[in-house]
Design an enzyme around this catalytic site. Sequence first.
Site, mmCIF file in Angstrom:
data_model
loop_
_atom_site.group_PDB
_atom_site.id
_atom_site.type_symbol
_atom_site.label_atom_id
_atom_site.label_comp_id
_atom_site.label_asym_id
_atom_site.label_seq_id
_atom_site.Cartn_x
_atom_site.Cartn_y
_atom_site.Cartn_z
ATOM 1 N N ASP A 173 20.962 -72.386 -7.893
ATOM 2 C CA ASP A 173 19.970 -71.562 -7.356
ATOM 3 C C ASP A 173 20.289 -70.035 -7.575
ATOM 4 O O ASP A 173 19.259 -69.332 -7.878
ATOM 5 C CB ASP A 173 19.736 -71.646 -5.872
ATOM 6 C CG ASP A 173 18.765 -73.175 -5.361
ATOM 7 O OD1 ASP A 173 18.269 -73.591 -6.199
ATOM 8 O OD2 ASP A 173 18.816 -73.380 -4.476
ATOM 9 N N ILE A 174 21.518 -69.699 -7.402
ATOM 10 C CA ILE A 174 22.033 -68.389 -7.600
ATOM 11 C C ILE A 174 21.874 -67.932 -8.855
ATOM 12 O O ILE A 174 21.411 -67.054 -9.264
ATOM 13 C CB ILE A 174 23.517 -68.325 -7.022
ATOM 14 C CG1 ILE A 174 23.445 -68.604 -5.582
ATOM 15 C CG2 ILE A 174 24.108 -66.998 -7.339
ATOM 16 C CD1 ILE A 174 24.686 -68.652 -4.961
#
Length: 379
Positions: A167-168
């Site tokens: 996600d990051i």
Amino acid sequence: MQPLENICVLDLSRVYAAPAGSMMLADLGAEVIRIEHPNGSDSMRDWGPFVNGQSTYYLCANRNKKSITLDLKSSEGQQRFKELVKDADIVIENFKTGDMMKMGLGYDTLKKINPRLIHCAVTGFGQTGPLAYEPGFDPVIQAMSGLMDVTGHPDGEPTKVGVPIADILTSHHVVISILAALRMRDQTNEGQYIDLSLLDVLMSSLANISSAYLNSGFKSERLGNRHNNVAPYQVFECSDGPLMICAGTDAQFRKLCTLLGHEEWITDERFLTNSLRKEHEAILGQMISEITRMKTRDDWIAQLQAYKIPSGRVNTIAEAFEQPQFIARNMLGEIEHTHYGKIKFVKSPLQFSGLNIQYKSAPPLLGEHNEQFQKSSLS
């Protein structure tokens, strides 16, 4: 002046990857309007721990935004959204593949309303391929990408990274792709459709692991805190805890030998080159560990810094936020919100000579700005 002043983002996204990306755009001056269902559609709001009833997970990805509610499955909500699109620059969403089209809000429809619109779609697997319609959460992507296979200790199970790394990294690609599309629009006066896949992002981030396999067939293994290609490059125990030491070059290794009082290692045939040191990594690590255990981490760090050998304490989260370097960089921020009080956060790492990022507002309550946008116009 902010870099993205006068840029408007309609943010339909949930959870972390896309919301974190839109938050970066907000930090750079864009007006970011979160659009959620009136009953709430972001499960991140339900994930603890909580402060004054608000999820700290939600707080980490939604500062500097506004929030309105629309039911995009209703004809009224769809019409209001289309009105907003007329004056918007960017739409960000992470609905499952095909859901936007089912609601009559696909890119082909939206670009007829606003040909300059940039539409960024974030999904687990992208808009094409056999898994296009499957949901994909961060741990699933870490598993499927091969990242877990090379993370963890040799005698342990495959391990995910301690933060939602898929996600990051995808949130960064959200920003990169949108900034590139804005630059292209400056030249063509046309928008873009951006198709971002978490799996694509994470596999593109395998770096030396993928290059080694694709070009030589070398299959990296789980090595704990050691490096796949370099030695000594690992955690060593000191008298008061673990210390990371990275002697990444021959010159740094020679300095380390001198520091440790074993210059004879410099000419030891087992350690003459990095390849040889990697081959004899176990015995070399053991020899170094016998010495590092004799002093504290701070004692060793002072000497390692004097020799310009990269090193650092293996900090707890609490220690990380207390370290002088973090404090000196003024990276801790605080925003006041009338409902849930003071919110602390880590500031954006972007530090420009001519940019002062402003932290104007705390993450909004659901529908907090409905009244401001009642007429559906962004003007």
